[in-house]
Design an enzyme around this catalytic site. Structure first.
Site, PDB file in Angstrom:
ATOM      1  N   LYS A 222       0.886  -1.336  -0.017  1.00 56.50           N
ATOM      2  CA  LYS A 222       0.042  -0.080  -0.144  1.00 56.50           C
ATOM      3  C   LYS A 222       0.706   1.215   0.048  1.00 56.50           C
ATOM      4  CE  LYS A 222      -4.517  -1.754   0.926  1.00 56.50           C
ATOM      5  NZ  LYS A 222      -5.642  -1.618   1.661  1.00 56.50           N
TER       6      LYS A 222
ATOM      7  N   LYS B 203      -4.108 -10.601  -6.274  1.00 63.98           N
ATOM      8  CA  LYS B 203      -5.637 -10.888  -5.692  1.00 63.98           C
ATOM      9  C   LYS B 203      -6.377  -9.893  -6.170  1.00 63.98           C
ATOM     10  CE  LYS B 203      -5.867  -8.315  -1.439  1.00 63.98           C
ATOM     11  NZ  LYS B 203      -6.759  -8.120  -0.459  1.00 63.98           N
TER      12      LYS B 203
ATOM     13  N   LYS C 153     -10.906  -4.961  -4.087  1.00 63.40           N
ATOM     14  CA  LYS C 153     -12.114  -3.934  -4.664  1.00 63.40           C
ATOM     15  C   LYS C 153     -11.396  -2.535  -4.824  1.00 63.40           C
ATOM     16  CE  LYS C 153     -13.720  -4.188   0.253  1.00 63.40           C
ATOM     17  NZ  LYS C 153     -12.677  -3.878   1.127  1.00 63.40           N
TER      18      LYS C 153
HETATM   19  P1  ATP Z   1      -8.785  -3.098  -0.404  1.00 61.53           P
HETATM   20  O1  ATP Z   1      -8.630  -3.468  -1.971  1.00 61.53           O
HETATM   21  O2  ATP Z   1      -9.713  -1.881   0.029  1.00 61.53           O
HETATM   22  O3  ATP Z   1      -7.554  -3.221   0.279  1.00 61.53           O
HETATM   23  P2  ATP Z   1      -9.948  -5.954  -0.181  1.00 61.53           P
HETATM   24  O4  ATP Z   1     -10.780  -6.142  -1.349  1.00 61.53           O
HETATM   25  O5  ATP Z   1      -8.617  -6.447  -0.319  1.00 61.53           O
HETATM   26  O6  ATP Z   1      -9.840  -4.209   0.166  1.00 61.53           O
HETATM   27  P3  ATP Z   1     -10.491  -6.046   2.623  1.00 61.53           P
HETATM   28  O7  ATP Z   1     -11.695  -5.102   3.159  1.00 61.53           O
HETATM   29  O8  ATP Z   1      -9.429  -5.656   2.989  1.00 61.53           O
HETATM   30  O9  ATP Z   1     -10.588  -6.120   1.077  1.00 61.53           O
HETATM   31  O10 ATP Z   1     -10.783  -7.493   3.143  1.00 61.53           O
HETATM   32  C1  ATP Z   1     -11.882  -7.962   3.622  1.00 61.53           C
HETATM   33  C2  ATP Z   1     -11.813  -9.352   3.996  1.00 61.53           C
HETATM   34  O11 ATP Z   1     -11.862 -10.267   2.646  1.00 61.53           O
HETATM   35  C3  ATP Z   1     -10.809 -10.089   4.481  1.00 61.53           C
HETATM   36  O12 ATP Z   1     -10.877 -11.285   5.520  1.00 61.53           O
HETATM   37  C4  ATP Z   1      -9.814 -10.410   3.485  1.00 61.53           C
HETATM   38  O13 ATP Z   1      -8.831 -11.542   3.568  1.00 61.53           O
HETATM   39  C5  ATP Z   1     -10.772 -10.901   2.324  1.00 61.53           C
HETATM   40  N1  ATP Z   1     -10.157 -10.816   1.033  1.00 61.53           N
HETATM   41  C6  ATP Z   1      -9.984 -10.019   0.301  1.00 61.53           C
HETATM   42  N2  ATP Z   1      -9.614 -10.102  -0.988  1.00 61.53           N
HETATM   43  C7  ATP Z   1      -9.817 -11.383  -1.229  1.00 61.53           C
HETATM   44  C8  ATP Z   1      -9.477 -12.328  -2.196  1.00 61.53           C
HETATM   45  N3  ATP Z   1      -9.112 -11.692  -3.353  1.00 61.53           N
HETATM   46  N4  ATP Z   1      -9.736 -13.637  -2.166  1.00 61.53           N
HETATM   47  C9  ATP Z   1     -10.125 -13.993  -0.846  1.00 61.53           C
HETATM   48  N5  ATP Z   1     -10.252 -13.245   0.169  1.00 61.53           N
HETATM   49  C10 ATP Z   1     -10.192 -12.021   0.240  1.00 61.53           C
END
Ligand code: ATP
Ligand code: LTN
Length: 337
Positions: free
Chosen positions: A118, A200, A203
């Site tokens: 980040k 990965k 969002k």
């Molecule tokens: P950002 O992009 O804003 O960092 P993010 O999409 O990575 O957000 P988080 O809010 O950080 O999402 O994560 C919420 C939950 O979803 C956490 O338990 C995280 O481990 C899970 N998660 C996020 N992305 C994935 C993915 N690609 N596959 C499986 N689990 C995920």
């Protein structure tokens, strides 16, 4: 939460309201939560305080927090059974986080992969919140004497740090915190981007074709899967060398509950076109009812506000119990009532 009376173990987890949740968030985290809600005492938090490590538009953040909580319910979490609330409504998170900051080393925080990623992405705003973010996450978890934390694979390192901080504190002051275990599912813990399947699904990805948002229109979902990057080969095999194909099979297995072996059998001999069609069908069937419930619930703002109010109070009560114990242990003056 009358779960304590039932002597069930405690689960805590959260998602940041940084955008509409993706299929990755759903399969890696929230879908698993729905399976655990009957057997555990669960707290599912909308971790809005975590979100401001990256600049957010205030009105949009507020809307996204409510929408995320609404999505928790639409995805099948029962507001009568689980404590669902906004992190910023329970000040004990910030208070414990400060104390735990004093038990966390700079070196530990500098090793966090998410911080490295980040800060590389947000070069103009590498604020100290981004650096100490895992301490706030440790506070979230340790406040509730959590036994189990269901998360996606990317959170494993943060969870290990939370265990380390909790153990360090206990070694000095006695058994104050329960040391939590991670719960990371075998399939679905790392759903990859549809456009760059070695990254990965996230969002906050700049390319919306890389992720499926839970609120994407049904035709948009089908198109995104149709356009998913695979490879120039045509044979369906499940291997690290074919990350795009592996990702599609993982998504299918996770939604249908079928084993990877059985999915591979199902798709062997079929082309990528057919694989994509069936995956799209499974995703659409899974998300359609969630979207319908979401749209219904969204109309009833008062209902959501009432849930947040009631659950926030319960969370506050539980969190304060741990916080007071910690404050006493470190030597803060006792409050006279
Ligand atoms: P950002 O992009 O804003 O960092 P993010 O999409 O990575 O957000 P988080 O809010 O950080 O999402 O994560 C919420 C939950 O979803 C956490 O338990 C995280 O481990 C899970 N998660 C996020 N992305 C994935 C993915 N690609 N596959 C499986 N689990 C995920
Ligand atoms: N850091 C997590 C969100 C998060 C969380 C938590 C998850 C904040 N506090 C406590 C589980 C338990 C993320 O970015 N996915």
């Amino acid at each position: 939460m009358n779960a304590q009376a039932e002597n069930k173990k405690i689960i805590f987890s959260g998602v940041q309201p940084t955008g509409v949740i993706t299929l990755g968030n759903y399969l890696g985290a929230i879908k698993n939560w729905t399976k655990l809600q009957d057997d555990y005492n669960c707290l599912f938090c909308v971790v809005d305080m975590h979100s401001i490590t990256v600049r957010q538009d205030p009105a949009l953040l507020r809307k996204r927090a409510r929408d995320l909580l609404t999505m928790y319910i639409a995805a099948g979490l029962d507001p009568e059974k689980n404590i669902m609330y906004y992190q910023s409504h329970v000040s004990a998170h910030a208070e414990l986080s400060w104390i735990l900051n004093c038990f966390t080393y700079m070196g530990e925080l500098s090793r966090m992969t998410q911080f490295k990623e980040k800060s590389a992405k947000n070069g103009a705003n590498i604020n100290s919140g981004l650096f100490t973010y895992p301490v706030l996450m440790a506070a979230d978890i340790l406040l509730y004497q959590t036994d189990l934390v269901p998360v996606g694979h990317d959170q494993k390192q943060h969870l290990e740090l939370a265990r380390e901080i909790g153990t360090r504190f206990n070694n000095i002051y006695g058994d104050v915190f329960t040391i939590p275990e991670p719960y990371i599912a075998k399939v679905g813990a790392k759903i990859m981007s549809l456009q760059e399947p070695t990254k990965k699904m996230s969002k906050s990805d700049e390319n919306p074709n890389g992720y499926i948002s839970l609120l994407d229109d049904i035709n948009v979902i089908k198109n995104k899967i149709k356009r998913a990057v695979t490879d120039s080969d045509r044979e369906v095999t499940y291997s690290e060398h074919k990350p795009g194909v592996k990702n599609l099979i993982d998504i299918y297995a996770c939604i249908t509950g079928e084993s990877i072996e059985s999915c591979v059998d199902r798709f062997t001999g079929k082309g990528y076109g057919e694989l994509k069609l069936e995956v799209a069908e499974a995703v659409v069937e899974e998300l359609r009812p969630v979207q319908e419930r979401f749209k219904d619930l969204q109309k009833n703002k008062d209902y959501i506000d009432q849930i947040v109010k009631k659950n926030g109070e319960t969370a506050n009560y539980l969190a304060t119990k741990t916080l007071r114990k910690v404050q006493k242990k470190v030597g803060f003056p006792v409050r006279i009532r």
